[in-house]
Design a protein around this motif. Structure first.
Motif, PDB file in Angstrom:
ATOM      1  N   GLN A  95       3.590  -7.980  -7.168  1.00  0.00           N
ATOM      2  CA  GLN A  95       2.558  -8.090  -8.203  1.00  0.00           C
ATOM      3  C   GLN A  95       1.314  -8.791  -7.654  1.00  0.00           C
ATOM      4  N   ALA A  96       1.500  -9.881  -6.923  1.00  0.00           N
ATOM      5  CA  ALA A  96       0.354 -10.615  -6.372  1.00  0.00           C
ATOM      6  C   ALA A  96      -0.400  -9.779  -5.342  1.00  0.00           C
ATOM      7  N   GLY A  97       0.342  -9.074  -4.482  1.00  0.00           N
ATOM      8  CA  GLY A  97      -0.296  -8.217  -3.477  1.00  0.00           C
ATOM      9  C   GLY A  97      -1.058  -7.071  -4.111  1.00  0.00           C
ATOM     10  N   MET A  98      -0.453  -6.455  -5.126  1.00  0.00           N
ATOM     11  CA  MET A  98      -1.141  -5.383  -5.848  1.00  0.00           C
ATOM     12  C   MET A  98      -2.403  -5.916  -6.519  1.00  0.00           C
ATOM     13  N   GLN A  99      -2.309  -7.089  -7.128  1.00  0.00           N
ATOM     14  CA  GLN A  99      -3.463  -7.687  -7.802  1.00  0.00           C
ATOM     15  C   GLN A  99      -4.628  -7.856  -6.812  1.00  0.00           C
ATOM     16  N   LEU A 100      -4.339  -8.368  -5.613  1.00  0.00           N
ATOM     17  CA  LEU A 100      -5.393  -8.562  -4.614  1.00  0.00           C
ATOM     18  C   LEU A 100      -5.949  -7.227  -4.124  1.00  0.00           C
ATOM     19  N   GLY A 101      -5.076  -6.232  -3.960  1.00  0.00           N
ATOM     20  CA  GLY A 101      -5.539  -4.903  -3.561  1.00  0.00           C
ATOM     21  C   GLY A 101      -6.429  -4.271  -4.625  1.00  0.00           C
ATOM     22  N   ILE A 102      -6.059  -4.450  -5.876  1.00  0.00           N
ATOM     23  CA  ILE A 102      -6.845  -3.930  -7.004  1.00  0.00           C
ATOM     24  C   ILE A 102      -8.214  -4.620  -7.058  1.00  0.00           C
ATOM     25  N   GLU A 103      -8.203  -5.939  -6.921  1.00  0.00           N
ATOM     26  CA  GLU A 103      -9.469  -6.674  -6.936  1.00  0.00           C
ATOM     27  C   GLU A 103     -10.390  -6.218  -5.809  1.00  0.00           C
ATOM     28  N   TYR A 104      -9.840  -5.986  -4.634  1.00  0.00           N
ATOM     29  CA  TYR A 104     -10.641  -5.491  -3.520  1.00  0.00           C
ATOM     30  C   TYR A 104     -11.222  -4.113  -3.858  1.00  0.00           C
ATOM     31  N   ALA A 105     -10.389  -3.239  -4.382  1.00  0.00           N
ATOM     32  CA  ALA A 105     -10.834  -1.879  -4.703  1.00  0.00           C
ATOM     33  C   ALA A 105     -11.979  -1.882  -5.710  1.00  0.00           C
ATOM     34  N   PHE A 106     -11.857  -2.691  -6.745  1.00  0.00           N
ATOM     35  CA  PHE A 106     -12.874  -2.700  -7.793  1.00  0.00           C
ATOM     36  C   PHE A 106     -14.083  -3.579  -7.440  1.00  0.00           C
ATOM     37  N   ASN A 107     -13.844  -4.741  -6.885  1.00  0.00           N
ATOM     38  CA  ASN A 107     -14.935  -5.694  -6.676  1.00  0.00           C
ATOM     39  C   ASN A 107     -15.657  -5.552  -5.344  1.00  0.00           C
ATOM     40  N   VAL A 108     -14.997  -4.961  -4.344  1.00  0.00           N
ATOM     41  CA  VAL A 108     -15.636  -4.773  -3.043  1.00  0.00           C
ATOM     42  C   VAL A 108     -16.043  -3.318  -2.838  1.00  0.00           C
ATOM     43  N   LEU A 109     -15.114  -2.399  -3.083  1.00  0.00           N
ATOM     44  CA  LEU A 109     -15.405  -0.979  -2.871  1.00  0.00           C
ATOM     45  C   LEU A 109     -16.112  -0.331  -4.057  1.00  0.00           C
ATOM     46  N   ASN A 110     -16.180  -1.055  -5.183  1.00  0.00           N
ATOM     47  CA  ASN A 110     -16.844  -0.546  -6.382  1.00  0.00           C
ATOM     48  C   ASN A 110     -16.224   0.757  -6.877  1.00  0.00           C
ATOM     49  N   LEU A 111     -14.890   0.824  -6.847  1.00  0.00           N
ATOM     50  CA  LEU A 111     -14.210   2.020  -7.336  1.00  0.00           C
ATOM     51  C   LEU A 111     -14.150   2.010  -8.858  1.00  0.00           C
ATOM     52  N   HIS A 112     -14.013   3.183  -9.409  1.00  0.00           N
ATOM     53  CA  HIS A 112     -13.908   3.374 -10.861  1.00  0.00           C
ATOM     54  C   HIS A 112     -12.446   3.416 -11.304  1.00  0.00           C
ATOM     55  N   LYS A 113     -11.569   3.956 -10.433  1.00  0.00           N
ATOM     56  CA  LYS A 113     -10.168   4.170 -10.803  1.00  0.00           C
ATOM     57  C   LYS A 113      -9.277   4.013  -9.575  1.00  0.00           C
ATOM     58  N   ILE A 114      -8.101   3.460  -9.825  1.00  0.00           N
ATOM     59  CA  ILE A 114      -7.046   3.393  -8.818  1.00  0.00           C
ATOM     60  C   ILE A 114      -5.826   4.080  -9.411  1.00  0.00           C
ATOM     61  N   TYR A 115      -5.126   4.827  -8.586  1.00  0.00           N
ATOM     62  CA  TYR A 115      -3.929   5.518  -9.071  1.00  0.00           C
ATOM     63  C   TYR A 115      -2.789   5.324  -8.079  1.00  0.00           C
ATOM     64  N   LEU A 116      -1.593   5.635  -8.542  1.00  0.00           N
ATOM     65  CA  LEU A 116      -0.410   5.532  -7.686  1.00  0.00           C
ATOM     66  C   LEU A 116       0.638   6.514  -8.172  1.00  0.00           C
ATOM     67  N   TYR A 117       1.591   6.760  -7.298  1.00  0.00           N
ATOM     68  CA  TYR A 117       2.749   7.582  -7.622  1.00  0.00           C
ATOM     69  C   TYR A 117       3.975   6.686  -7.514  1.00  0.00           C
ATOM     70  N   VAL A 118       4.897   6.817  -8.457  1.00  0.00           N
ATOM     71  CA  VAL A 118       6.113   6.016  -8.432  1.00  0.00           C
ATOM     72  C   VAL A 118       7.278   6.855  -8.938  1.00  0.00           C
ATOM     73  N   ASP A 119       8.415   6.717  -8.280  1.00  0.00           N
ATOM     74  CA  ASP A 119       9.629   7.416  -8.698  1.00  0.00           C
ATOM     75  C   ASP A 119       9.959   7.011 -10.138  1.00  0.00           C
TER      76      ASP A 119
END
Length: 170
Positions: A95-119
């Protein structure tokens, strides 16, 4: 716990992780067959702007990896993936690693959406993703072949507006 960019010195850890059949089955991938292949892939992708790979560190030790792949700067979306080494699981690092990855995606890369695939049967991961604000967008039937059989997968997504609203309310 923190994340930092993947470095060449991390490849032995990544090699061990990516040669674990149960671990790679969660990513719907077969393990790498050689360290040379992994090294070549690292060299080929280290400057690739459509990917960002981060090491999850705990007190200086390699504990896992979080990746943003298929980064699309026109449509401003990317896929996010995470693997936490078995010895570090059940410590809240996913959860903590995902949170940091999400923050990077939105706050640094300025992405609009993040998606994933899960079984669809990976209830622990689905629980974490929902806690982070991801929503199920659909189910892909028999979409991945791993460990000798086909698996259904949920496609889950998170928009920047949902992330920022959730963060503001916490």
């Amino acid at each position: 716990m923190n994340i930092r960019p993947l470095e060449k010195k991390d490849l032995p850890h990544l090699y061990r992780q990516q040669n674990s059949r149960p671990v790679m089955a969660l990513w719907f991938e077969e393990p790498y067959t050689s360290f040379d292949e992994l090294s070549i892939l690292y060299d080929r992708h280290v400057l690739d702007q459509s990917e960002r790979r981060f090491v999850i560190e705990v007190e200086g030790d390699f504990a896992g990896i979080v990746e943003l792949v298929e980064i699309d700067t026109i449509h401003r979306h990317a896929e996010i993936q995470i693997i936490v080494d078995p010895q570090y699981q059940r410590q809240g690092l996913a959860q903590a690693g995902m949170q940091l990855g999400i923050e990077y995606a939105f706050n640094v890369l300025n992405l609009h959406k993040i998606y994933l695939y899960v079984d669809v049967n990976n209830s622990a991961a689905i629980h974490i993703y929902k806690k982070l604000g991801f929503q199920e967008e659909g189910q892909l039937r028999q979409h991945y072949f791993a460990e000798g059989c086909y698996h259904d997968s949920f496609l889950m997504g998170l928009f920047f507006t949902e992330f920022s609203t959730k963060k503001a309310s916490s």
